[in-house]
Motif scaffolding. Sequence first.
Motif, PDB file in Angstrom:
ATOM      1  N   LEU A 167       0.824  -1.209   0.000  1.00  0.00           N
ATOM      2  CA  LEU A 167       0.000   0.000   0.000  1.00  0.00           C
ATOM      3  C   LEU A 167       0.860   1.262   0.000  1.00  0.00           C
ATOM      4  CD1 LEU A 167      -2.808  -1.036   2.536  1.00  0.00           C
ATOM      5  CD2 LEU A 167      -3.010  -0.787   0.058  1.00  0.00           C
ATOM      6  N   ILE A 168       1.943   1.223   0.777  1.00  0.00           N
ATOM      7  CA  ILE A 168       2.841   2.387   0.820  1.00  0.00           C
ATOM      8  C   ILE A 168       3.458   2.623  -0.556  1.00  0.00           C
ATOM      9  CG2 ILE A 168       5.007   3.224   1.787  1.00  0.00           C
ATOM     10  CD1 ILE A 168       4.241   1.836   4.400  1.00  0.00           C
ATOM     11  N   GLU A 169       3.878   1.528  -1.207  1.00  0.00           N
ATOM     12  CA  GLU A 169       4.465   1.685  -2.545  1.00  0.00           C
ATOM     13  C   GLU A 169       3.444   2.241  -3.540  1.00  0.00           C
ATOM     14  OE1 GLU A 169       5.963  -2.099  -3.602  1.00  0.00           O
ATOM     15  OE2 GLU A 169       7.700  -2.015  -2.249  1.00  0.00           O
ATOM     16  N   GLU A 170       2.176   1.789  -3.442  1.00  0.00           N
ATOM     17  CA  GLU A 170       1.149   2.309  -4.342  1.00  0.00           C
ATOM     18  C   GLU A 170       0.905   3.793  -4.081  1.00  0.00           C
ATOM     19  OE1 GLU A 170      -2.237  -0.119  -3.750  1.00  0.00           O
ATOM     20  OE2 GLU A 170      -1.422  -1.852  -4.839  1.00  0.00           O
ATOM     21  N   THR A 171       0.858   4.182  -2.776  1.00  0.00           N
ATOM     22  CA  THR A 171       0.652   5.600  -2.439  1.00  0.00           C
ATOM     23  C   THR A 171       1.793   6.462  -2.970  1.00  0.00           C
ATOM     24  OG1 THR A 171      -0.528   4.921  -0.432  1.00  0.00           O
ATOM     25  CG2 THR A 171       0.225   7.194  -0.532  1.00  0.00           C
ATOM     26  N   ILE A 172       3.005   5.964  -2.808  1.00  0.00           N
ATOM     27  CA  ILE A 172       4.158   6.720  -3.301  1.00  0.00           C
ATOM     28  C   ILE A 172       4.098   6.848  -4.823  1.00  0.00           C
ATOM     29  CG2 ILE A 172       6.660   6.650  -3.540  1.00  0.00           C
ATOM     30  CD1 ILE A 172       6.798   5.374  -0.777  1.00  0.00           C
ATOM     31  N   SER A 173       3.664   5.778  -5.493  1.00  0.00           N
ATOM     32  CA  SER A 173       3.560   5.824  -6.954  1.00  0.00           C
ATOM     33  C   SER A 173       2.528   6.863  -7.397  1.00  0.00           C
ATOM     34  CB  SER A 173       3.172   4.443  -7.490  1.00  0.00           C
ATOM     35  OG  SER A 173       4.165   3.488  -7.171  1.00  0.00           O
ATOM     36  N   ILE A 174       1.362   6.900  -6.682  1.00  0.00           N
ATOM     37  CA  ILE A 174       0.334   7.885  -7.024  1.00  0.00           C
ATOM     38  C   ILE A 174       0.854   9.303  -6.796  1.00  0.00           C
ATOM     39  CG2 ILE A 174      -1.954   8.753  -6.361  1.00  0.00           C
ATOM     40  CD1 ILE A 174      -2.714   5.855  -5.706  1.00  0.00           C
ATOM     41  N   ALA A 175       1.558   9.518  -5.661  1.00  0.00           N
ATOM     42  CA  ALA A 175       2.098  10.848  -5.367  1.00  0.00           C
ATOM     43  C   ALA A 175       3.117  11.273  -6.423  1.00  0.00           C
ATOM     44  CB  ALA A 175       2.731  10.852  -3.976  1.00  0.00           C
ATOM     45  N   MET A 176       3.959  10.335  -6.848  1.00  0.00           N
ATOM     46  CA  MET A 176       4.947  10.666  -7.867  1.00  0.00           C
ATOM     47  C   MET A 176       4.264  11.005  -9.195  1.00  0.00           C
ATOM     48  SD  MET A 176       7.901  10.590  -6.476  1.00  0.00           S
ATOM     49  CE  MET A 176       8.941  10.550  -7.919  1.00  0.00           C
ATOM     50  N   ALA A 177       3.193  10.240  -9.536  1.00  0.00           N
ATOM     51  CA  ALA A 177       2.485  10.536 -10.784  1.00  0.00           C
ATOM     52  C   ALA A 177       1.812  11.903 -10.724  1.00  0.00           C
ATOM     53  CB  ALA A 177       1.439   9.441 -11.047  1.00  0.00           C
ATOM     54  N   THR A 178       1.216  12.242  -9.543  1.00  0.00           N
ATOM     55  CA  THR A 178       0.585  13.565  -9.380  1.00  0.00           C
ATOM     56  C   THR A 178       1.610  14.673  -9.508  1.00  0.00           C
ATOM     57  OG1 THR A 178      -1.041  12.557  -7.905  1.00  0.00           O
ATOM     58  CG2 THR A 178      -0.860  14.950  -7.855  1.00  0.00           C
ATOM     59  N   LYS A 179       2.777  14.456  -8.896  1.00  0.00           N
ATOM     60  CA  LYS A 179       3.836  15.464  -8.978  1.00  0.00           C
ATOM     61  C   LYS A 179       4.273  15.675 -10.426  1.00  0.00           C
ATOM     62  CE  LYS A 179       8.537  16.426  -7.412  1.00  0.00           C
ATOM     63  NZ  LYS A 179       9.701  15.913  -6.668  1.00  0.00           N
ATOM     64  N   GLU A 180       4.393  14.575 -11.169  1.00  0.00           N
ATOM     65  CA  GLU A 180       4.800  14.699 -12.566  1.00  0.00           C
ATOM     66  C   GLU A 180       3.744  15.445 -13.382  1.00  0.00           C
ATOM     67  OE1 GLU A 180       5.550  10.796 -13.920  1.00  0.00           O
ATOM     68  OE2 GLU A 180       7.427  10.547 -12.793  1.00  0.00           O
ATOM     69  N   ASN A 181       2.444  15.171 -13.101  1.00  0.00           N
ATOM     70  CA  ASN A 181       1.380  15.874 -13.818  1.00  0.00           C
ATOM     71  C   ASN A 181       1.389  17.369 -13.516  1.00  0.00           C
ATOM     72  OD1 ASN A 181       0.422  13.561 -15.068  1.00  0.00           O
ATOM     73  ND2 ASN A 181      -0.935  13.039 -13.374  1.00  0.00           N
ATOM     74  N   MET A 182       1.565  17.704 -12.213  1.00  0.00           N
ATOM     75  CA  MET A 182       1.597  19.115 -11.833  1.00  0.00           C
ATOM     76  C   MET A 182       2.802  19.820 -12.464  1.00  0.00           C
ATOM     77  SD  MET A 182       0.419  18.945  -7.835  1.00  0.00           S
ATOM     78  CE  MET A 182       0.530  20.721  -7.673  1.00  0.00           C
ATOM     79  N   THR A 183       3.923  19.130 -12.492  1.00  0.00           N
ATOM     80  CA  THR A 183       5.106  19.719 -13.120  1.00  0.00           C
ATOM     81  C   THR A 183       4.868  19.951 -14.606  1.00  0.00           C
ATOM     82  OG1 THR A 183       6.515  18.571 -11.520  1.00  0.00           O
ATOM     83  CG2 THR A 183       7.570  19.407 -13.497  1.00  0.00           C
ATOM     84  N   SER A 184       4.193  18.984 -15.247  1.00  0.00           N
ATOM     85  CA  SER A 184       3.892  19.137 -16.671  1.00  0.00           C
ATOM     86  C   SER A 184       2.932  20.306 -16.912  1.00  0.00           C
ATOM     87  CB  SER A 184       3.295  17.834 -17.197  1.00  0.00           C
ATOM     88  OG  SER A 184       2.917  17.964 -18.549  1.00  0.00           O
ATOM     89  N   GLN A 185       1.889  20.427 -16.052  1.00  0.00           N
ATOM     90  CA  GLN A 185       0.927  21.535 -16.211  1.00  0.00           C
ATOM     91  C   GLN A 185       1.600  22.880 -15.971  1.00  0.00           C
ATOM     92  OE1 GLN A 185      -2.399  20.788 -13.672  1.00  0.00           O
ATOM     93  NE2 GLN A 185      -3.034  18.914 -14.761  1.00  0.00           N
ATOM     94  N   ARG A 186       2.472  22.959 -14.976  1.00  0.00           N
ATOM     95  CA  ARG A 186       3.183  24.214 -14.721  1.00  0.00           C
ATOM     96  C   ARG A 186       4.044  24.596 -15.910  1.00  0.00           C
ATOM     97  NH1 ARG A 186       7.018  24.347  -9.595  1.00  0.00           N
ATOM     98  NH2 ARG A 186       8.125  22.847 -10.919  1.00  0.00           N
ATOM     99  N   GLY A 187       4.668  23.592 -16.501  1.00  0.00           N
ATOM    100  CA  GLY A 187       5.460  23.881 -17.688  1.00  0.00           C
ATOM    101  C   GLY A 187       4.596  24.387 -18.841  1.00  0.00           C
TER     102      GLY A 187
END
Length: 241
Positions: A167-187
Amino acid sequence: MDLRKQARQLENELDLKLVSFSKLCTGYSHSSARDGRRDRHSSDTTPLLNGSSQDRMFETMAIEIEQLLARLTGVNDKMAEYTSSAGVPSLNAALMHTLQRHRDILQDYTHEFHKTKANFVAIRERENLMGSVRKDIESYKSGSGVNNRRTELFLKEHDHLRNSDRLIEETISIAMATKENMTSQRGMLKSIQSKMNTLANRFPAVNSLIQRINLRKRRDSLILGGVIGVCTILLLLYAFH
């Protein structure tokens, strides 16, 4: 020639010893297999006397064969010295042939001895390992219910920990994907803003028109606000009078 007689005698003794040695190894293998089948139907795990006596016989025969091989090697060396000291060429050729035949026999016996010894040691080590495994299995089967219950609890706790890690690994994966999306939108937003600034800089007239429209809208808003304020004051004065 004394040396040839000694060599033949030692070779005969070695041949008999090696046959007995090979039979001992084969008998140990068969008896170990029978002992293994008997151990599966019995809880007695103490070593048998037969296995111990065979081990002692193995050690004794191995020492005797090694001594015979050493003696035969010494006799061959003496024959080589005698052959090199002989003066007649035809005699030297015959002696060399005889010496080579005895050396070949010695090499064959040595190879057979080491091979049989290695097989015996491998079988004994395998049976010792299997005996240890059987002891562990019997010890586990004869364990108390408390130990079994404790083992079950440990296994369940282990499963819970594995699930928590997943579960921790899945949560970390979701957080990393969200961070990548936000970084892409900011760009993307930065890219749009940069394009707008570039467009405004390229067309100053458009920029000036936009500024005038914004000023007019602000002025209209102020006028409308003033009118609404005056009307509100007049209504209040009329209501109180």
